[in-house]
Design a protein around this motif. Structure first.
Motif, PDB file in Angstrom:
ATOM      1  N   SER A 125       0.827  -1.210   0.000  1.00 19.00           N
ATOM      2  CA  SER A 125       0.000   0.000   0.000  1.00 19.00           C
ATOM      3  C   SER A 125       0.862   1.261   0.000  1.00 19.00           C
ATOM      4  CB  SER A 125      -0.936  -0.003   1.215  1.00 19.00           C
ATOM      5  OG  SER A 125      -0.193  -0.093   2.430  1.00 19.00           O
ATOM      6  N   ASP A 144       2.262   1.685  -3.501  1.00 14.20           N
ATOM      7  CA  ASP A 144       1.264   2.301  -4.383  1.00 14.20           C
ATOM      8  C   ASP A 144       1.397   3.828  -4.359  1.00 14.20           C
ATOM      9  OD1 ASP A 144       0.270  -0.171  -5.069  1.00 14.20           O
ATOM     10  OD2 ASP A 144      -1.513  -0.037  -3.788  1.00 14.20           O
ATOM     11  N   LEU A 145       1.634   4.395  -3.171  1.00 13.08           N
ATOM     12  CA  LEU A 145       1.791   5.846  -3.056  1.00 13.08           C
ATOM     13  C   LEU A 145       3.070   6.309  -3.750  1.00 13.08           C
ATOM     14  CD1 LEU A 145       0.705   6.617   0.625  1.00 13.08           C
ATOM     15  CD2 LEU A 145      -0.665   6.673  -1.461  1.00 13.08           C
ATOM     16  N   GLU A 166      -0.607  11.367  -9.081  1.00 10.13           N
ATOM     17  CA  GLU A 166      -1.704  11.835  -8.238  1.00 10.13           C
ATOM     18  C   GLU A 166      -1.377  11.818  -6.752  1.00 10.13           C
ATOM     19  OE1 GLU A 166      -2.053   8.786  -9.718  1.00 10.13           O
ATOM     20  OE2 GLU A 166      -2.175   7.477  -7.968  1.00 10.13           O
ATOM     21  N   THR A 167      -0.254  11.224  -6.349  1.00  8.55           N
ATOM     22  CA  THR A 167       0.100  11.201  -4.931  1.00  8.55           C
ATOM     23  C   THR A 167       0.484  12.599  -4.456  1.00  8.55           C
ATOM     24  OG1 THR A 167       0.849   8.905  -5.007  1.00  8.55           O
ATOM     25  CG2 THR A 167       1.706  10.264  -3.230  1.00  8.55           C
ATOM     26  N   THR A 168      -0.071  13.020  -3.314  1.00  8.50           N
ATOM     27  CA  THR A 168       0.227  14.321  -2.721  1.00  8.50           C
ATOM     28  C   THR A 168       0.755  14.117  -1.311  1.00  8.50           C
ATOM     29  OG1 THR A 168      -1.974  14.581  -1.769  1.00  8.50           O
ATOM     30  CG2 THR A 168      -1.657  15.367  -4.046  1.00  8.50           C
ATOM     31  N   GLN A 195      -0.793  14.964   1.268  1.00  7.68           N
ATOM     32  CA  GLN A 195      -1.958  14.458   2.003  1.00  7.68           C
ATOM     33  C   GLN A 195      -2.011  12.936   1.945  1.00  7.68           C
ATOM     34  OE1 GLN A 195      -4.905  16.539   3.405  1.00  7.68           O
ATOM     35  NE2 GLN A 195      -4.723  14.616   4.517  1.00  7.68           N
ATOM     36  N   SER A 196      -1.650  12.381   0.789  1.00  5.17           N
ATOM     37  CA  SER A 196      -1.681  10.920   0.631  1.00  5.17           C
ATOM     38  C   SER A 196      -0.774  10.255   1.654  1.00  5.17           C
ATOM     39  CB  SER A 196      -1.242  10.528  -0.784  1.00  5.17           C
ATOM     40  OG  SER A 196      -1.966  11.205  -1.774  1.00  5.17           O
ATOM     41  N   ASP A 200      -2.044  10.663   5.261  1.00  7.27           N
ATOM     42  CA  ASP A 200      -3.223   9.844   5.520  1.00  7.27           C
ATOM     43  C   ASP A 200      -2.955   8.338   5.446  1.00  7.27           C
ATOM     44  OD1 ASP A 200      -4.728  12.109   5.842  1.00  7.27           O
ATOM     45  OD2 ASP A 200      -5.620  12.071   3.831  1.00  7.27           O
ATOM     46  N   TRP A 201      -1.744   7.935   5.054  1.00  7.85           N
ATOM     47  CA  TRP A 201      -1.467   6.497   4.937  1.00  7.85           C
ATOM     48  C   TRP A 201      -1.689   5.827   6.298  1.00  7.85           C
ATOM     49  CZ3 TRP A 201       3.030   3.401   6.541  1.00  7.85           C
ATOM     50  CH2 TRP A 201       2.984   2.090   6.031  1.00  7.85           C
ATOM     51  N   ARG A 219       7.763   6.945   4.764  1.00  6.74           N
ATOM     52  CA  ARG A 219       6.576   7.794   4.594  1.00  6.74           C
ATOM     53  C   ARG A 219       6.974   9.272   4.627  1.00  6.74           C
ATOM     54  NH1 ARG A 219       2.435  10.330   7.801  1.00  6.74           N
ATOM     55  NH2 ARG A 219       3.650   9.957   9.699  1.00  6.74           N
ATOM     56  N   SER A 230       0.171  19.184  -1.504  1.00  3.91           N
ATOM     57  CA  SER A 230      -1.259  19.154  -1.212  1.00  3.91           C
ATOM     58  C   SER A 230      -1.760  20.535  -0.784  1.00  3.91           C
ATOM     59  CB  SER A 230      -1.521  18.141  -0.099  1.00  3.91           C
ATOM     60  OG  SER A 230      -2.846  18.236   0.351  1.00  3.91           O
TER      61      SER A 230
END
Length: 324
Positions: free
Chosen positions: A152, A155-156, A163-165, A167-168, A171-172, A189, A212
């Protein structure tokens, strides 16, 4: 998953057998003429197998990934192997039903090696293997074993620049793991957030697509200094925990290079903190890969220009460095 299959796969692929010998020699403290002899033979055999392949065998694919591993550890050009294998695999990659568990594993390793964030001085374009062929595959949960990172979180990383920011990453939700893994994943992270900001600083980059809107002035206290400090703190905690429990996870410190390198690129933060520079040096004293990574960071610190690209430094030296 590779080790127990090696005898069978080496009978399937002579390139894999030769590459294993070169890979073993590449782990020595210094590269000898004997290594270059085996490495040249591995390259020739692999290219010959690749040229004769219409559907790539697992053995040949494993040989290519090990050749990439030698290159990324020593700064040799290696991403062209990904490109060559992908050109042959392309027709069959969209049929997950035809994949074995081991083939899925090899594709995941290939996908992680293709991540732009893990390559310095890249000489071929990113293919997007993870997003195209791995992100949709099952199981999506769990940890990818070569990178040591949750799928997961990968994926980020695969979505950086798309599209990853920030914020992404904030929020993980994390992933179940032991304490050592949690230190490592937190460092990654936070490094992902710094990577977005560093990319936005480079000439020609659009900051609005990387940062973001959530991070408004005063809304988030995590400036670069805080992020670098937290990354180094997590890596230091990982180091101390590994020293205290050396049998718990013997490979986990191999995954330190990406967050450590990203933290080291924050020149403005590190300039007034020689103790943090010293800490980064202390982390990078073990392998030839560490030496090359540290030499790139030292050059960036010497230039003292936070807007200068480390890829330019690597390209000036003719090296293609991996952070895996």
């Amino acid at each position: 998953m590779l080790q127990p299959r090696l005898p069978e796969l080496c009978r399937e692929s002579s390139a894999l057998y030769t590459t294993c010998l070169a890979f073993q020699l590449s782990l020595a403290p210094s590269l000898t003429p004997r290594f270059f002899e085996y490495f040249d033979a591995a390259l020739r055999t692999f290219r010959s197998e690749l040229a004769c392949s219409t559907t790539l065998l697992d053995g040949t694919l494993a040989a290519g990934l090990l050749l990439c591993s030698v290159g990324l550890m020593h700064g040799f050009p290696w991403t062209m192997h990904l490109e060559g294998m992908h050109n042959i695999l392309l027709e069959n990659l969209h049929r997950p039903s035809a994949r074995s568990k081991f083939r899925t594993h090899l594709l995941e390793v290939m996908g992680v090696m293709d991540f732009p964030i893990f390559v310095i001085g890249r000489q071929t374009p990113c293919i997007g293997i993870w997003r195209s062929y791995c992100q949709r595959a099952e199981p999506k949960e769990g940890v990818e074993p070569v990178s040591g990172l949750p799928r997961s979180l990968l994926d980020l990383f695969a979505g950086i620049g798309i599209e990853t920011t920030e914020q992404s990453f904030w929020d993980w939700p994390g992933n179940p793991g032991d304490f050592l893994q949690c230190y490592l994943w937190e460092a990654h992270r936070l490094a992902g957030i710094l990577t977005l900001r560093q990319q936005a600083r480079l000439p020609g980059k659009q900051q609005s697509s990387s940062v973001s809107a959530w991070r408004q002035p005063g809304a988030c206290p995590a400036d670069a200094t805080i992020l670098v400090g937290r990354i180094l703190a997590n890596l230091d905690a990982l180091r101390l925990a590994c020293a205290e429990r050396p049998e718990e996870d013997t490979f986990i410190q191999n995954a330190k290079n990406y967050p450590l390198f990203v933290a080291g690129l924050e020149i403005t933060v590190l300039r007034p903190r020689p103790d943090w520079q010293k800490k980064i040096r202390s982390f990078l004293l073990l392998t030839r890969q560490d030496e090359l990574i540290l030499s790139l960071l030292e050059e960036m610190w010497r230039r003292d220009d936070p807007n200068f690209s480390v890829d330019q430094v690597a390209q000036e030296r003719g090296i293609e460095m991996g952070l895996l």
